[in-house]
Design an enzyme around this catalytic site. Sequence first.
Site, short mmCIF file in Angstrom:
data_model
loop_
_atom_site.label_atom_id
_atom_site.label_comp_id
_atom_site.label_asym_id
_atom_site.label_seq_id
_atom_site.Cartn_x
_atom_site.Cartn_y
_atom_site.Cartn_z
N LYS A 42 -8.36 6.04 -19.37
CA LYS A 42 -8.68 6.52 -20.71
C LYS A 42 -7.47 6.39 -21.63
CE LYS A 42 -12.37 7.30 -18.37
NZ LYS A 42 -12.68 8.58 -17.75
N ASP A 89 -7.44 18.75 -15.10
CA ASP A 89 -7.75 17.38 -15.51
C ASP A 89 -7.34 17.26 -16.97
OD1 ASP A 89 -8.91 15.02 -16.42
OD2 ASP A 89 -10.65 15.19 -15.09
N TYR A 110 -16.53 16.67 -15.71
CA TYR A 110 -16.77 15.23 -15.76
C TYR A 110 -17.80 14.91 -14.66
CZ TYR A 110 -16.04 10.28 -15.05
OH TYR A 110 -16.24 8.94 -14.89
N ARG A 131 0.85 -1.19 0.00
CA ARG A 131 0.00 0.00 0.00
C ARG A 131 0.88 1.24 0.00
NH1 ARG A 131 -1.29 1.70 4.48
NH2 ARG A 131 -2.04 -0.24 5.39
#
Length: 379
Positions: free
Chosen positions: A198, A173, A101, A48
């Site tokens: 994406k 973004d 978004y 982690r």
Amino acid sequence: MDYEFETRAIHAGQSPDETTGAVVPPVHFTSTYAQDEVGVHKGYEYSRSGNPTRTVLERCLASLEGVRHGLAFSSGLAASDAFLRAALNPGDHILIPDDAYGGTYRLVAKLYEPAGFAYTPVDLSDLAVLDKAWRDETKAVWLETPTNPMLKICDIQAVAALCHGRGALLIVDNTFATPYLQQPVALGADVVIHSTTKYLGGHSDVVGGFLGLNNDELRDRIAFVQNAAGAVPGPMDCYLVVRGAKTLAVRMDRHCLNAGRIAEMLSSENSVERVLYPGLATHPGHDLARRQMRGFGGMVSFIHAGGEEAAVKMCARTKVFTLAESLGAVESLIEHPARMTHASAEGSPLAVDPALVRLSVGIENVDDLIADLRGALDS
Ligand SMILES: *Cc1c(COP(=O)(O)O)cnc(C)c1O
């Protein structure tokens, strides 16, 4: 690395494995790491907190964005959440795009606002509007350019200057443009964020997120959230994004070419009321996009002249374009934002035109794509 983008996309952060010579760095499927003595280890303790495959990804994407620090997350929204937690405090105010978004809007409106964070959705392509919405508590501006799904272009340099004059952070973004077409930090942004799901992943087979920045202190605060809240990507996810990024430049060149041809074709169709693509000379952000971007991207939106029902029907009729959410992969996708990606914004200031259709133009043969769209429009 001092190399050009295409070279860094393939090599940054990675080199052949030292023990075996494997050209592709091994994928480290491990949750924990052997220590020689208590507290004596090779830099990794628990996955982690850090994993070598994640390090490769973070270094590679940081290099592509031209920033010192990279932090990878389990999704784009996990990255958004980490930024908001690290950068803002209750009582602070943030400006977001009025066509943000949908998931970003939902995160801010449904999770952060009830916890005491204020936000205002505004048209960030208009600096006068931005100025008017500014408050004393405004601590950050969240920019998307091109925006989703309206493909508006915002001036990163101008917004950065405005933010810095008032002591606020600018986060951009960059999911739609990718670092190949636009590098927001070089234009003055403090932080760049990606949904690596994406274009960076590029093959619709992984969900991931990334934050890139130069500020050491903010990097440490975000890294603390990354480890404390734990929304980290697994090694396989990291590997898939590293592999996808290798072909980013060649894929983007083709995405841009195909999208440009399709935008032109749609512009001449009677059943299309308006085409939204920054590569068209008629687009209000065309000149700015020319200055700020290397190419105009692979996303094309348009308003169907037949209204909502015609738009919805068309989405079900294409054969090469798959009817699906998401974007940025090799295959072409078509969707109806009002009922799909932006359904969570219904009834809000971010609600989109119900006649809008959004295309994620893939890298198939462009004549096949054009014939497919023509057939779906005409029938
Ligand atoms: C998909 C997307 C996100 C969210 O990313 P996830 O990986 O789905 O969490 C954020 N911004 C933009 C522009 C996106 O397209």
